[in-house]
Design a protein around this motif. Structure first.
Motif, PDB file in Angstrom:
ATOM      1  N   VAL A  49       0.863  -1.182   0.000  1.00  0.00           N
ATOM      2  CA  VAL A  49       0.000   0.000   0.000  1.00  0.00           C
ATOM      3  C   VAL A  49       0.901   1.235   0.000  1.00  0.00           C
ATOM      4  O   VAL A  49       1.796   1.346   0.838  1.00  0.00           O
ATOM      5  N   PRO A  50       0.679   2.188  -0.907  1.00  0.00           N
ATOM      6  CA  PRO A  50       1.520   3.385  -0.934  1.00  0.00           C
ATOM      7  C   PRO A  50       1.046   4.426   0.069  1.00  0.00           C
ATOM      8  O   PRO A  50      -0.117   4.452   0.464  1.00  0.00           O
ATOM      9  N   CYS A  51       1.957   5.269   0.478  1.00  0.00           N
ATOM     10  CA  CYS A  51       1.579   6.441   1.269  1.00  0.00           C
ATOM     11  C   CYS A  51       0.793   7.389   0.373  1.00  0.00           C
ATOM     12  O   CYS A  51       1.062   7.514  -0.832  1.00  0.00           O
ATOM     13  N   ILE A  52      -0.192   8.074   0.934  1.00  0.00           N
ATOM     14  CA  ILE A  52      -1.022   8.981   0.151  1.00  0.00           C
ATOM     15  C   ILE A  52      -0.227  10.177  -0.356  1.00  0.00           C
ATOM     16  O   ILE A  52      -0.512  10.719  -1.426  1.00  0.00           O
ATOM     17  N   PHE A  53       0.855  10.552   0.364  1.00  0.00           N
ATOM     18  CA  PHE A  53       1.530  11.814   0.082  1.00  0.00           C
ATOM     19  C   PHE A  53       2.934  11.658  -0.510  1.00  0.00           C
ATOM     20  O   PHE A  53       3.463  12.606  -1.063  1.00  0.00           O
ATOM     21  N   PHE A  76      -1.270  13.472   9.209  1.00  0.00           N
ATOM     22  CA  PHE A  76      -2.532  13.053   8.610  1.00  0.00           C
ATOM     23  C   PHE A  76      -3.102  11.874   9.381  1.00  0.00           C
ATOM     24  O   PHE A  76      -2.406  10.894   9.656  1.00  0.00           O
ATOM     25  N   VAL A  77      -4.400  11.975   9.738  1.00  0.00           N
ATOM     26  CA  VAL A  77      -5.068  10.950  10.554  1.00  0.00           C
ATOM     27  C   VAL A  77      -6.343  10.497   9.849  1.00  0.00           C
ATOM     28  O   VAL A  77      -7.112  11.332   9.355  1.00  0.00           O
ATOM     29  N   ILE A  78      -6.556   9.164   9.822  1.00  0.00           N
ATOM     30  CA  ILE A  78      -7.798   8.593   9.281  1.00  0.00           C
ATOM     31  C   ILE A  78      -8.645   8.112  10.457  1.00  0.00           C
ATOM     32  O   ILE A  78      -8.194   7.296  11.263  1.00  0.00           O
ATOM     33  N   ALA A  79      -9.877   8.607  10.557  1.00  0.00           N
ATOM     34  CA  ALA A  79     -10.758   8.221  11.662  1.00  0.00           C
ATOM     35  C   ALA A  79     -11.393   6.857  11.388  1.00  0.00           C
ATOM     36  O   ALA A  79     -11.717   6.534  10.242  1.00  0.00           O
ATOM     37  N   ASP A  86     -11.820  -2.308   2.742  1.00  0.00           N
ATOM     38  CA  ASP A  86     -10.666  -2.608   1.882  1.00  0.00           C
ATOM     39  C   ASP A  86      -9.672  -1.458   2.006  1.00  0.00           C
ATOM     40  O   ASP A  86      -9.793  -0.439   1.320  1.00  0.00           O
ATOM     41  N   PHE A  87      -8.697  -1.626   2.884  1.00  0.00           N
ATOM     42  CA  PHE A  87      -7.759  -0.543   3.198  1.00  0.00           C
ATOM     43  C   PHE A  87      -6.954  -0.138   1.969  1.00  0.00           C
ATOM     44  O   PHE A  87      -6.715   1.052   1.733  1.00  0.00           O
ATOM     45  N   GLN A  88      -6.518  -1.083   1.158  1.00  0.00           N
ATOM     46  CA  GLN A  88      -5.684  -0.780  -0.005  1.00  0.00           C
ATOM     47  C   GLN A  88      -6.436   0.086  -1.019  1.00  0.00           C
ATOM     48  O   GLN A  88      -5.923   1.105  -1.489  1.00  0.00           O
ATOM     49  N   ARG A  89      -7.657  -0.300  -1.355  1.00  0.00           N
ATOM     50  CA  ARG A  89      -8.451   0.488  -2.305  1.00  0.00           C
ATOM     51  C   ARG A  89      -8.784   1.865  -1.737  1.00  0.00           C
ATOM     52  O   ARG A  89      -8.843   2.862  -2.477  1.00  0.00           O
ATOM     53  N   TYR A  90      -9.028   1.906  -0.440  1.00  0.00           N
ATOM     54  CA  TYR A  90      -9.336   3.184   0.215  1.00  0.00           C
ATOM     55  C   TYR A  90      -8.181   4.163   0.077  1.00  0.00           C
ATOM     56  O   TYR A  90      -8.377   5.333  -0.291  1.00  0.00           O
ATOM     57  N   ILE A  91      -6.962   3.700   0.341  1.00  0.00           N
ATOM     58  CA  ILE A  91      -5.773   4.558   0.252  1.00  0.00           C
ATOM     59  C   ILE A  91      -5.527   4.992  -1.188  1.00  0.00           C
ATOM     60  O   ILE A  91      -5.219   6.172  -1.460  1.00  0.00           O
ATOM     61  N   LEU A  92      -5.653   4.062  -2.132  1.00  0.00           N
ATOM     62  CA  LEU A  92      -5.409   4.397  -3.544  1.00  0.00           C
ATOM     63  C   LEU A  92      -6.411   5.451  -4.035  1.00  0.00           C
ATOM     64  O   LEU A  92      -6.060   6.345  -4.819  1.00  0.00           O
ATOM     65  N   TYR A  93      -7.659   5.349  -3.568  1.00  0.00           N
ATOM     66  CA  TYR A  93      -8.672   6.329  -3.975  1.00  0.00           C
ATOM     67  C   TYR A  93      -8.287   7.729  -3.493  1.00  0.00           C
ATOM     68  O   TYR A  93      -8.301   8.688  -4.285  1.00  0.00           O
ATOM     69  N   ILE A 136     -19.610   7.591   1.422  1.00  0.00           N
ATOM     70  CA  ILE A 136     -20.043   6.816   0.259  1.00  0.00           C
ATOM     71  C   ILE A 136     -18.969   5.816  -0.147  1.00  0.00           C
ATOM     72  O   ILE A 136     -19.263   4.659  -0.479  1.00  0.00           O
ATOM     73  N   LEU A 137     -17.698   6.248  -0.097  1.00  0.00           N
ATOM     74  CA  LEU A 137     -16.594   5.351  -0.444  1.00  0.00           C
ATOM     75  C   LEU A 137     -16.551   4.145   0.486  1.00  0.00           C
ATOM     76  O   LEU A 137     -16.409   3.000   0.037  1.00  0.00           O
ATOM     77  N   ARG A 138     -16.678   4.386   1.775  1.00  0.00           N
ATOM     78  CA  ARG A 138     -16.652   3.288   2.757  1.00  0.00           C
ATOM     79  C   ARG A 138     -17.815   2.312   2.517  1.00  0.00           C
ATOM     80  O   ARG A 138     -17.646   1.097   2.615  1.00  0.00           O
ATOM     81  N   GLU A 139     -18.996   2.842   2.228  1.00  0.00           N
ATOM     82  CA  GLU A 139     -20.151   1.974   1.989  1.00  0.00           C
ATOM     83  C   GLU A 139     -19.968   1.146   0.721  1.00  0.00           C
ATOM     84  O   GLU A 139     -20.326  -0.038   0.689  1.00  0.00           O
ATOM     85  N   GLU A 140     -19.412   1.752  -0.334  1.00  0.00           N
ATOM     86  CA  GLU A 140     -19.185   1.018  -1.579  1.00  0.00           C
ATOM     87  C   GLU A 140     -18.145  -0.082  -1.384  1.00  0.00           C
ATOM     88  O   GLU A 140     -18.278  -1.189  -1.918  1.00  0.00           O
ATOM     89  N   LEU A 141     -17.099   0.207  -0.625  1.00  0.00           N
ATOM     90  CA  LEU A 141     -16.083  -0.815  -0.342  1.00  0.00           C
ATOM     91  C   LEU A 141     -16.676  -1.955   0.478  1.00  0.00           C
ATOM     92  O   LEU A 141     -16.326  -3.128   0.276  1.00  0.00           O
ATOM     93  N   GLN A 142     -17.578  -1.601   1.397  1.00  0.00           N
ATOM     94  CA  GLN A 142     -18.240  -2.629   2.200  1.00  0.00           C
ATOM     95  C   GLN A 142     -19.115  -3.531   1.317  1.00  0.00           C
ATOM     96  O   GLN A 142     -19.101  -4.760   1.457  1.00  0.00           O
ATOM     97  N   LYS A 143     -19.860  -2.932   0.395  1.00  0.00           N
ATOM     98  CA  LYS A 143     -20.708  -3.710  -0.505  1.00  0.00           C
ATOM     99  C   LYS A 143     -19.867  -4.619  -1.394  1.00  0.00           C
ATOM    100  O   LYS A 143     -20.222  -5.780  -1.635  1.00  0.00           O
ATOM    101  N   GLN A 144     -18.763  -4.087  -1.889  1.00  0.00           N
ATOM    102  CA  GLN A 144     -17.895  -4.881  -2.746  1.00  0.00           C
ATOM    103  C   GLN A 144     -17.286  -6.049  -1.979  1.00  0.00           C
ATOM    104  O   GLN A 144     -17.207  -7.176  -2.489  1.00  0.00           O
TER     105      GLN A 144
END
Length: 447
Positions: A49-53, A76-79, A86-93, A136-144
């Motif tokens: 997983v890459p760093c966002i920055f 930078f903090v993620i709540a 899906d942590f990897q897809r979340y970070i890439l987005y 919305i992103l979190r919900e879509e990742l959950q559905k997937q």
């Protein structure tokens, strides 16, 4: 963009930042020297997983290191990151989105040390699901993720090429995973749930097997000195089950993927509350279904214990009530005798001649032909402390044993005992000859 002061920030995540005034000089974890020149950051070919920055990459299994890196290096903090499916897809987005727009368009800005001089103040950026896009992103990742899990579950349910070995008796099972899971539940009282509720079954069983191989109890998770001690502990303490508080197992149950941010405990609690809200006070239609007791020698079941006693006497020539009466067994001795017979039959061993057979069917045939069902060994063989513990945890027969000396055998219960009433045609003569008159006279003399 919303800018907040430290004083209005929640204590639970402000305090860790305050403890690192110069965070770059802090050591947060043990260090190790590189094993090859220049060191290695990620194993070649392993998912990362890459760093966002920046260009730093971290293995997927080490997401905590990435989170620490972004806090220390990029403020930078993620709540509620544990709720991201899906942590990897979340970070890439978000890496792509932050490259398109400034970070302040998405994150709340929290100023640290706002009362200090300006050069000592720092801004931290909080990304949370208050932002509609993040929600919305979190919900879509959950559905997937749920879709992928259900597809995997369906594949395992239809798979007929499963191959597994029982963790307790080393029996080999082929076909569908349910064959092995049902065997362990029925024969060893080890139930991890219905097969249709489990996903990634092979991985789940491998984890449990590794724990047993390392001599660790699956329920209390204590480690023992040898395998026999572990087996005795799990049997006596009724620890043949997994620890429901161990979150390592959550990913193997479909229920944990159904709703975003809810564990199986929360989902079940909601179901219970719904039942309580809709329940009626009238219990008149309640029907209790009695538990069935199982024969000592075969699979015959009966809700009425008397029918089971008759079956064992007719089909196996084993009269438990007669044995109890002849040997003068109290309740605890009956328990030990039943548990002894259960264990011998479970091990396919005849307690009359100690011969061992390949199956329970072969054992029954042998005992019927040789009439060894009624050939009990000496009392010292089965009247042992070890047989206080049930062979099967759900053995209903143990709950029906009685310690009453006045219990009648089935033969005595069926006998019609005649009752002869007194002749009341000469009531006056009966009163004169009654023993009650003597008792009355004795009472008068005492006074």
């Amino acid at each position: 963009v919303q800018e907040e002061d430290l004083n209005s920030c929640p204590d639970e995540w402000v305090s860790p930042i305050q403890s690192f005034p110069d965070s770059k000089d802090c050591i947060l974890e043990p260090l190790s020297l590189p094993e090859s020149p220049g060191g290695t950051t990620t194993l070649e070919g392993s998912p990362s997983v890459p760093c966002i920055f920046c260009e730093e990459h971290f293995p997927v299994a080490e997401q905590d290191k990435l989170l620490k890196h972004m806090i220390i290096e990029h403020k930078f903090v993620i709540a509620d990151v544990k709720l991201v499916a899906d942590f990897q897809r979340y970070i890439l987005y978000w890496k792509k989105r932050f490259a398109e727009q400034p970070i302040t368009d998405f994150c709340s800005v929290i100023r640290i040390n706002s009362t200090a001089p300006f050069e000592e103040q720092e801004n931290y950026f909080l990304l949370c699901d208050v932002l509609p896009e993040d929600r919305i992103l979190r919900e879509e990742l959950q559905k997937q993720r749920l879709k992928e899990i259900l597809e995997q579950q369906q594949q395992e349910r239809n798979d007929t090429n499963f191959h597994g070995i029982c963790m307790f008796c080393n029996g080999e099972f082929l076909g569908n995973r349910s064959v092995l899971l049902n065997h362990m539940a029925r024969e060893h009282a080890f139930n991890i749930g219905l097969p249709d509720n489990i996903v990634n079954c092979n991985e789940f069983l491998c984890i449990l097997q590794k724990k047993l191989d390392s001599l660790q109890c699956l329920y209390c998770e204590k480690t023992f000195r040898d395998k026999n001690t572990l087996k005795d502990h799990m049997r006596k303490k009724q620890h043949r089950r997994i620890n429901p508080k161990n979150r390592e197992y959550d990913r193997f149950y479909v229920i944990n993927y159904l709703e975003l941010g809810k564990s199986w405990e929360e989902v079940q609690l909601e179901d219970d509350r719904e039942l309580l809200d809709h329940q009626e006070e009238d219990w008149s239609d309640w029907e209790e279904h009695p538990a069935s007791a199982v024969c000592l020698f075969c699979e015959k079941q009966a809700e009425a214990i008397e029918k089971l006693y008759v079956h064992m006497e007719d089909a196996h020539e084993f009269d438990l009530l007669k044995i109890k009466s002849e040997l003068g067994l109290n309740f605890y001795q009956q328990v030990k005798l039943v548990n002894f017979i259960r264990r011998q039959v479970h091990q396919c061993r005849c307690y009359g001649c100690h011969m061992k057979f390949k199956s329970k069917a072969d054992l029954r045939t042998h005992m019927q032909e040789t009439k060894h069902t009624s050939l009990l060994p000496e009392r010292k063989t089965w009247d042992q402390l070890e047989y206080y513990f049930p062979t099967y945890e759900n053995d209903t027969l143990l709950c029906t044993l009685s310690d009453s000396e006045s219990d009648l055998t089935s033969q005595e219960q069926n006998e019609n005992v005649p009752i002869i009433s007194e002749d009341t045609s000469k009531l006056h003569a009966l009163k004169q000859s009654s023993i009650l008159n003597q008792l009355l006279l004795q009472e008068c003399f005492k006074k």
